[in-house]
Design a protein around this motif. Structure first.
Motif, PDB file in Angstrom:
ATOM      1  N   HIS A  10     -12.866 -14.779   3.627  1.00  0.00           N
ATOM      2  CA  HIS A  10     -13.787 -13.680   3.926  1.00  0.00           C
ATOM      3  C   HIS A  10     -13.070 -12.400   4.351  1.00  0.00           C
ATOM      4  CE1 HIS A  10     -17.319 -16.419   3.973  1.00  0.00           C
ATOM      5  NE2 HIS A  10     -16.409 -17.299   4.355  1.00  0.00           N
ATOM      6  N   VAL A  11     -11.761 -12.458   4.509  1.00  0.00           N
ATOM      7  CA  VAL A  11     -10.992 -11.301   4.995  1.00  0.00           C
ATOM      8  C   VAL A  11     -10.517 -10.469   3.810  1.00  0.00           C
ATOM      9  CG1 VAL A  11      -8.972 -10.541   6.282  1.00  0.00           C
ATOM     10  CG2 VAL A  11     -10.247 -12.555   7.048  1.00  0.00           C
ATOM     11  N   TYR A  12     -10.945  -9.202   3.801  1.00  0.00           N
ATOM     12  CA  TYR A  12     -10.548  -8.299   2.717  1.00  0.00           C
ATOM     13  C   TYR A  12      -9.384  -7.440   3.169  1.00  0.00           C
ATOM     14  CZ  TYR A  12     -10.674  -4.536  -0.709  1.00  0.00           C
ATOM     15  OH  TYR A  12     -10.327  -3.629  -1.678  1.00  0.00           O
ATOM     16  N   HIS A  13      -8.405  -7.266   2.310  1.00  0.00           N
ATOM     17  CA  HIS A  13      -7.259  -6.403   2.614  1.00  0.00           C
ATOM     18  C   HIS A  13      -6.823  -5.707   1.336  1.00  0.00           C
ATOM     19  CE1 HIS A  13      -3.694  -4.970   4.685  1.00  0.00           C
ATOM     20  NE2 HIS A  13      -2.986  -5.337   3.639  1.00  0.00           N
ATOM     21  N   ASN A  14      -6.528  -4.415   1.463  1.00  0.00           N
ATOM     22  CA  ASN A  14      -6.105  -3.642   0.304  1.00  0.00           C
ATOM     23  C   ASN A  14      -5.091  -2.605   0.754  1.00  0.00           C
ATOM     24  OD1 ASN A  14      -5.966  -1.643  -1.807  1.00  0.00           O
ATOM     25  ND2 ASN A  14      -7.865  -2.469  -2.648  1.00  0.00           N
ATOM     26  N   ASP A  15      -3.848  -2.804   0.354  1.00  0.00           N
ATOM     27  CA  ASP A  15      -2.786  -1.875   0.749  1.00  0.00           C
ATOM     28  C   ASP A  15      -3.024  -0.476   0.192  1.00  0.00           C
ATOM     29  OD1 ASP A  15      -1.410  -3.761   2.224  1.00  0.00           O
ATOM     30  OD2 ASP A  15      -0.198  -4.419   0.517  1.00  0.00           O
ATOM     31  N   ASP A  16      -3.628  -0.394  -0.988  1.00  0.00           N
ATOM     32  CA  ASP A  16      -3.887   0.913  -1.592  1.00  0.00           C
ATOM     33  C   ASP A  16      -4.862   1.716  -0.733  1.00  0.00           C
ATOM     34  OD1 ASP A  16      -2.240   0.351  -3.717  1.00  0.00           O
ATOM     35  OD2 ASP A  16      -3.855  -0.358  -5.008  1.00  0.00           O
ATOM     36  N   PHE A  17      -5.891   1.039  -0.207  1.00  0.00           N
ATOM     37  CA  PHE A  17      -6.852   1.737   0.644  1.00  0.00           C
ATOM     38  C   PHE A  17      -6.177   2.213   1.926  1.00  0.00           C
ATOM     39  CE2 PHE A  17      -9.965   1.812   4.098  1.00  0.00           C
ATOM     40  CZ  PHE A  17     -10.871   2.727   3.594  1.00  0.00           C
ATOM     41  N   SER A  18      -5.321   1.364   2.508  1.00  0.00           N
ATOM     42  CA  SER A  18      -4.617   1.748   3.739  1.00  0.00           C
ATOM     43  C   SER A  18      -3.774   2.991   3.511  1.00  0.00           C
ATOM     44  CB  SER A  18      -3.738   0.593   4.227  1.00  0.00           C
ATOM     45  OG  SER A  18      -4.514  -0.535   4.542  1.00  0.00           O
ATOM     46  N   GLU A  19      -3.084   3.043   2.389  1.00  0.00           N
ATOM     47  CA  GLU A  19      -2.253   4.210   2.088  1.00  0.00           C
ATOM     48  C   GLU A  19      -3.103   5.440   1.815  1.00  0.00           C
ATOM     49  OE1 GLU A  19       1.006   4.606   2.378  1.00  0.00           O
ATOM     50  OE2 GLU A  19       0.942   2.585   3.229  1.00  0.00           O
ATOM     51  N   MET A  20      -4.246   5.226   1.155  1.00  0.00           N
ATOM     52  CA  MET A  20      -5.148   6.348   0.883  1.00  0.00           C
ATOM     53  C   MET A  20      -5.690   6.926   2.194  1.00  0.00           C
ATOM     54  SD  MET A  20      -8.597   6.385  -1.464  1.00  0.00           S
ATOM     55  CE  MET A  20      -7.691   5.653  -2.818  1.00  0.00           C
ATOM     56  N   LEU A  21      -6.010   6.039   3.140  1.00  0.00           N
ATOM     57  CA  LEU A  21      -6.518   6.486   4.433  1.00  0.00           C
ATOM     58  C   LEU A  21      -5.447   7.258   5.194  1.00  0.00           C
ATOM     59  CD1 LEU A  21      -8.943   6.436   6.322  1.00  0.00           C
ATOM     60  CD2 LEU A  21      -8.116   4.267   7.233  1.00  0.00           C
ATOM     61  N   LYS A  22      -4.223   6.762   5.181  1.00  0.00           N
ATOM     62  CA  LYS A  22      -3.127   7.464   5.844  1.00  0.00           C
ATOM     63  C   LYS A  22      -2.910   8.837   5.216  1.00  0.00           C
ATOM     64  CE  LYS A  22      -0.597   3.267   7.153  1.00  0.00           C
ATOM     65  NZ  LYS A  22       0.626   2.456   6.898  1.00  0.00           N
ATOM     66  N   ASP A  23      -2.990   8.893   3.898  1.00  0.00           N
ATOM     67  CA  ASP A  23      -2.811  10.170   3.204  1.00  0.00           C
ATOM     68  C   ASP A  23      -3.917  11.146   3.578  1.00  0.00           C
ATOM     69  OD1 ASP A  23      -1.475  11.771   0.988  1.00  0.00           O
ATOM     70  OD2 ASP A  23      -3.530  11.661   0.224  1.00  0.00           O
ATOM     71  N   ALA A  24      -5.145  10.653   3.702  1.00  0.00           N
ATOM     72  CA  ALA A  24      -6.266  11.513   4.079  1.00  0.00           C
ATOM     73  C   ALA A  24      -6.084  12.060   5.490  1.00  0.00           C
ATOM     74  CB  ALA A  24      -7.578  10.731   3.973  1.00  0.00           C
ATOM     75  N   VAL A  25      -5.603  11.238   6.401  1.00  0.00           N
ATOM     76  CA  VAL A  25      -5.381  11.679   7.780  1.00  0.00           C
ATOM     77  C   VAL A  25      -4.269  12.723   7.824  1.00  0.00           C
ATOM     78  CG1 VAL A  25      -4.644  10.951  10.078  1.00  0.00           C
ATOM     79  CG2 VAL A  25      -6.290   9.560   8.801  1.00  0.00           C
ATOM     80  N   ARG A  26      -3.216  12.511   7.038  1.00  0.00           N
ATOM     81  CA  ARG A  26      -2.141  13.505   6.970  1.00  0.00           C
ATOM     82  C   ARG A  26      -2.670  14.829   6.436  1.00  0.00           C
ATOM     83  NH1 ARG A  26       1.172   8.989   5.354  1.00  0.00           N
ATOM     84  NH2 ARG A  26       0.619   9.353   3.177  1.00  0.00           N
ATOM     85  N   PHE A  27      -3.487  14.768   5.396  1.00  0.00           N
ATOM     86  CA  PHE A  27      -4.080  15.980   4.839  1.00  0.00           C
ATOM     87  C   PHE A  27      -4.939  16.682   5.880  1.00  0.00           C
ATOM     88  CE2 PHE A  27      -7.505  18.303   2.824  1.00  0.00           C
ATOM     89  CZ  PHE A  27      -6.854  19.036   1.854  1.00  0.00           C
ATOM     90  N   PHE A  28      -5.726  15.901   6.614  1.00  0.00           N
ATOM     91  CA  PHE A  28      -6.595  16.459   7.638  1.00  0.00           C
ATOM     92  C   PHE A  28      -5.799  17.276   8.651  1.00  0.00           C
ATOM     93  CE2 PHE A  28      -8.507  16.145  11.867  1.00  0.00           C
ATOM     94  CZ  PHE A  28      -9.754  16.700  11.628  1.00  0.00           C
ATOM     95  N   HIS A  29      -4.682  16.726   9.112  1.00  0.00           N
ATOM     96  CA  HIS A  29      -3.884  17.413  10.128  1.00  0.00           C
ATOM     97  C   HIS A  29      -3.130  18.626   9.585  1.00  0.00           C
ATOM     98  CE1 HIS A  29      -4.386  13.552  12.419  1.00  0.00           C
ATOM     99  NE2 HIS A  29      -4.607  14.448  13.353  1.00  0.00           N
ATOM    100  N   GLY A  30      -3.106  18.791   8.287  1.00  0.00           N
ATOM    101  CA  GLY A  30      -2.458  19.957   7.693  1.00  0.00           C
ATOM    102  C   GLY A  30      -3.426  21.059   7.300  1.00  0.00           C
TER     103      GLY A  30
END
Length: 213
Positions: A10-30
């Motif tokens: 039942h545990v979902y994990h997706n490395d691509d989503f994690s990287e996309m989220l990190k990229d979005a946060v980096r964009f936000f701070h810029g």
């Protein structure tokens, strides 16, 4: 139908989503920083942060130290979703709206209503989401809040509240409105009022450990 529960199934994990989220946060701070509200109206929804830059009163450490040379630590992080988003309407079916801009305008008006804050003591940055990535708005908001633990999201709640209407006027007054009285709709709430001395102590404790990031 299964008879044995296996949590791993039942545990979902997706490395691509994690990287996309990190990229979005980096964009936000810029993203560029503006006063509140920004100087021009714009359409779109998304995530925003408010920074206190004043040098007086309870939050003066933000203006004098934390955000003196850069916008390091937001005092509040929020989101504005497009019309119909909660009803899962497809993005192509939604009318263009100024959800994010209007939310910032609403905050500016609310700050100017209270007795001990003014909108010119704040700055904001924001990130606009369009199309399919609109579904990331709550995730990015949560990630930015988790990163900074903003004061008005964690210790002093209620800044982002909307008018609860007359049917809920007996509810408990928020900590934010107890510290910053003056919002027209908050004055109608007749329930319990948090003690300001305790709230100020919480703010002081928070600020003691706050450092530039």
């Amino acid at each position: 139908m299964e008879n044995v529960f296996d949590r791993n199934k039942h545990v979902y994990h997706n490395d691509d989503f994690s990287e996309m989220l990190k990229d979005a946060v980096r964009f936000f701070h810029g993203t560029p920083v503006f006063g509140i509200p920004p100087p021009e109206s714009f359409s779109g929804s998304g995530v925003y942060a408010l920074y206190y830059i004043g040098c007086k009163g309870l939050y003066s450490k933000f203006g004098k130290e934390i955000n003196r040379t850069s916008y390091s630590v937001p005092i509040y992080v929020g989101k504005a979703v497009p019309p119909g988003w909660r009803q899962s309407r497809a993005s192509g079916d939604r009318p263009q709206a100024r959800s994010l801009f209007n939310r910032l305008v609403q905050h500016a008006r609310g700050l100017n209503e209270v007795r001990n804050l003014r909108s010119h003591e704040f700055a904001c940055r924001f990130m606009i989401f369009e199309g399919d990535v609109e579904s990331m708005i709550p995730a990015v908001e949560a990630a930015v809040i988790a990163l900074h633990t903003p004061l008005w999201n964690s210790v002093i709640d209620g800044f982002g509240n909307h008018d609860p209407g007359v049917k809920r006027k007996t509810g408990r007054l928020s900590a934010w409105d107890a510290l910053h009285s003056g919002r027209s709709w908050a004055s109608r709430i007749e329930g319990e009022i948090p003690k300001s001395a305790e709230l100020k102590r919480r703010v002081t404790d928070y600020l003691v450990g706050l450092r530039c990031r």
